[in-house]
Design an enzyme around this catalytic site. Structure first.
Site, PDB file in Angstrom:
ATOM      1  N   ASP A 106     -15.325 -39.538  16.389  1.00  0.00           N
ATOM      2  CA  ASP A 106     -14.393 -40.657  16.244  1.00  0.00           C
ATOM      3  C   ASP A 106     -14.904 -41.639  15.171  1.00  0.00           C
ATOM      4  O   ASP A 106     -16.098 -41.930  15.117  1.00  0.00           O
ATOM      5  CB  ASP A 106     -14.293 -41.383  17.596  1.00  0.00           C
ATOM      6  CG  ASP A 106     -13.225 -42.448  17.612  1.00  0.00           C
ATOM      7  OD1 ASP A 106     -12.040 -42.097  17.446  1.00  0.00           O
ATOM      8  OD2 ASP A 106     -13.568 -43.651  17.796  1.00  0.00           O
ATOM      9  N   GLU A 129     -13.367 -37.343  12.161  1.00  0.00           N
ATOM     10  CA  GLU A 129     -12.190 -38.176  11.912  1.00  0.00           C
ATOM     11  C   GLU A 129     -12.618 -39.185  10.845  1.00  0.00           C
ATOM     12  O   GLU A 129     -13.016 -40.303  11.144  1.00  0.00           O
ATOM     13  CB  GLU A 129     -11.741 -38.904  13.187  1.00  0.00           C
ATOM     14  CG  GLU A 129     -10.406 -39.598  13.001  1.00  0.00           C
ATOM     15  CD  GLU A 129     -10.328 -41.007  13.562  1.00  0.00           C
ATOM     16  OE1 GLU A 129      -9.227 -41.573  13.559  1.00  0.00           O
ATOM     17  OE2 GLU A 129     -11.355 -41.571  13.993  1.00  0.00           O
TER      18      GLU A 129
HETATM   19  C1  NOJ Z   1      -9.661 -43.257  16.428  1.00  0.00           C
HETATM   20  C2  NOJ Z   1      -9.008 -42.748  17.678  1.00  0.00           C
HETATM   21  O1  NOJ Z   1      -8.285 -41.587  17.379  1.00  0.00           O
HETATM   22  C3  NOJ Z   1      -8.131 -43.872  18.185  1.00  0.00           C
HETATM   23  O2  NOJ Z   1      -7.317 -43.451  19.233  1.00  0.00           O
HETATM   24  C4  NOJ Z   1      -9.021 -45.009  18.607  1.00  0.00           C
HETATM   25  O3  NOJ Z   1      -8.219 -46.100  18.975  1.00  0.00           O
HETATM   26  C5  NOJ Z   1      -9.941 -45.452  17.464  1.00  0.00           C
HETATM   27  N1  NOJ Z   1     -10.525 -44.349  16.776  1.00  0.00           N
HETATM   28  C6  NOJ Z   1     -11.063 -46.322  17.972  1.00  0.00           C
HETATM   29  O4  NOJ Z   1     -11.958 -45.580  18.731  1.00  0.00           O
END
Ligand code: NOJ
Length: 573
Positions: A227, A288
């Site tokens: 993440d 991500e």
């Molecule tokens: C990316 C995640 O996909 C999202 O759902 C989240 O709110 C943010 N990162 C913060 O962790």
């Protein structure tokens, strides 16, 4: 009519290190994202859980995916759907127990499915014991140093340490009250106030997160979705961001805010890779990472992370040029980094693609779908089906988001008081709850079979009924059967595999508004226009056999590519 203007990555069987890559399952895998809160609820409390996932694993095996990725199911106060982790090595009671996680993983492996878990290294929950200890400790203490605490500016520290704003709107800093009751230091939260950022300059944070990796690797995780993978390390001296005339952080096209994509982040993947490699099997990480394209080679490679999400399709509008660009760019980048690209049409953070495609190509999307923003549902779904066939024909790995195989639309009419997205709570934008509504399994059952009691943490709209799994399974022409056929064929024809023989070759000439690409003797045709196109116009006078269509067609349409549709055909040259 076609020429090899864009072809394939190096070899399908060796990586740049000469290691055989056929065993690297993630290179061409189809990964299904489970958002545990909304997948299936086994205990009837209205929130999905791990036993619910386990119970439906055969459904996913039969769908034809290779792996599942589960959004966080760890102990969490759920201020950001679990992306606010209070204990990285335990399961939130709402989702079950560690034993349930073990059982889910074991069952998945039994069925031949890999399991990717989510790791959230940029921030924890404010309820994490280490943050609570940091709050109780004094400024300058080792406890405070685990997080991003700083003195405020102004005469008495009444102003935040810099001008950074949160991704969820509002300031990225919150001032705390010290133990003696006086206003004190500030802590950084790039996301919600309940998500304090870790201080990655502190070696203890590195150790702590490595232990988390080992914990889940020991339990059998095949990989991690990382993440905010470009976020962890903040720039030296925490400089102000440049702001525009409205006082908002100015992010020029193709760049990222000052607090993202700092070089220190790259060291983290160099540390993690040997840990993953020290385990049996091909354990992987997918990032991500929202970074400029030219930075990708710094993140991905043999001693770095395995792959990163390519979000091009999330932004590409319906049309030949846009979709072609969304394919060519990542393929070229994949060549450069030696790792196949990924493809994503939907996830838990964006408006579902069945709704996105229901708007005019120049529609300006906000954060979530507003109540009065009504897509053309039929057209949106029709185009979504075509886009899916296009995506699944491409080499690399494809990430599917739960419910897209049912053609679920974004839900825009959730009552405000039931919305949970912190962006909605902080700024009043519709937010991301609309793509997180619990799945319909059975039309004529309470909560459409999501939970036995009829409870559902978000209300399911009436449109979900006819889209329930039981209404589509085995029904010719349904969205679900289209996904099953496409996944089956993708596996059989090894479409995910990059190879010289089956590189992506775009047609140089094609009827207006029609995208034509070849993978060996497979031809993929996407008709983006609102009129059917005769097959004769896209077959170069060659023999052909239609293998799959995105929408069913009657006898009249047999010799056509229907409007706003796609098909796969085998050319018999
Ligand atoms: C990316 C995640 O996909 C999202 O759902 C989240 O709110 C943010 N990162 C913060 O962790």
């Amino acid at each position: 009519m076609t020429s090899p203007i864009s072809t394939s990555a190096p070899s399908a069987t060796t990586s740049s290190t000469g290691k055989a890559v056929t065993a690297q399952w993630w290179r061409d895998a189809v990964v299904y994202q489970v958002y545990p809160r909304s997948f299936a609820d086994a205990d009837g409390d209205g929130m999905g859980d791990l036993p619910g996932v386990t119970a439906h694993l055969p459904y996913l095996r039969d769908l034809g995916v290779d792996a599942i990725w589960l959004s966080p199911f760890y102990t969490s106060p759920q201020h950001d759907g679990g992306y606010d982790v209070a204990d990285y090595t335990d399961v939130d009671p709402r989702f079950g127990s560690l034993a349930d996680a073990d059982e889910m993983m074991a069952r998945a492996h039994e069925l031949g499915l890999k399991v990717i878990v989510d790791i959230v290294p940029n921030h924890s929950s404010s309820e994490h014991v280490l943050f609570q200890e940091a709050l109780a400790a004094a400024p300058g203490s080792p406890e405070r140093d685990l997080y991003m605490f700083a003195e405020g500016r102004g005469v008495s520290g009444e102003l935040p340490p810099n001008n950074w704003t949160s991704i969820f709107h509002g300031p990225a800093w919150t001032r705390i009250t010290e133990a003696d009751g006086t206003p004190g230091q500030w802590y950084l939260h790039i996301f919600d106030t309940s998500q304090p950022d870790w201080n990655w300059k502190n070696p203890r944070v590195h150790e702590l997160m490595q232990d988390v990796l080992r914990f889940w690797l020991d339990r059998g995780a095949d990989g991690f979705r990382v993440d905010v993978a470009h976020g962890m390390v903040k720039p030296e001296g925490l400089p102000d961001a440049t702001v525009n005339a409205e006082g908002l952080i100015d992010i020029p096209e193709g760049e990222v805010p000052v607090y993202f994509d700092n070089d220190g982040v790259l060291d983290i993947y160099r540390e993690w890779r040997p840990i993953l490699d020290s385990y049996e099997g091909d354990r992987m990480m997918v990032l991500e990472a929202w970074i400029p394209e030219h930075r990708l080679p710094l993140y991905i490679g043999d001693e770095k992370a395995h792959q990163s999400f390519n979000f091009g399709f999330l932004q590409a509008r319906w049309g030949v040029e846009t979709m072609r660009a969304a394919i060519e760019k990542p393929l070229a980048l994949a060549d450069a980094v030696g790792s196949p690209t990924t493809w994503v049409l939907s996830n838990h953070d964006v408006i579902r693609h069945a709704s996105r495609y229901g708007f005019a190509p120049d529609h300006r999307f906000g954060e979530g779908l507003a109540r009065d923003e009504v897509p053309d549902a039929e057209l949106g779904l029709r185009r979504a089906r075509a886009a899916t066939l296009l995506m699944l024909s491409l080499p690399g790995s494809a990430y599917l988001y739960q419910g897209e195989e049912l053609g679920l639309p974004e839900v825009s009419d959730i009552p405000d008081e039931l919305r949970e997205d912190p962006a909605h709570l902080r700024a009043g934008v519709p937010g991301r709850d609309g793509c997180r509504v619990p799945l319909p399994w059975v039309q004529d059952a309470p909560a459409y079979g999501f939970s036995s009691t009829g409870e559902s943490w978000l209300p399911q709209p009436a449109e979900f009924g006819p889209l329930a799994v039981d209404q589509q399974l085995g029904v010719d022409g349904s969205v679900l059967e289209m996904y099953r056929s496409a996944l089956h064929l993708r596996r059989k024809l090894q479409l995910g595999v990059q190879s010289e023989a089956a590189g992506v070759v775009f047609a140089q000439t094609a009827p207006d508004g029609v995208l034509v690409l070849d993978r060996g003797d497979l031809r993929v045709v996407v008709n983006t226009t609102s009129a059917p196109v005769p097959l004769a116009e896209v077959t170069d006078d060659q023999g052909y056999e239609v293998l799959l269509r995105s929408v069913p067609t009657g006898p009249d349409g047999a010799e056509q590519v229907a409007a706003d549709s796609a098909l796969w055909m085998r050319l018999t040259r």
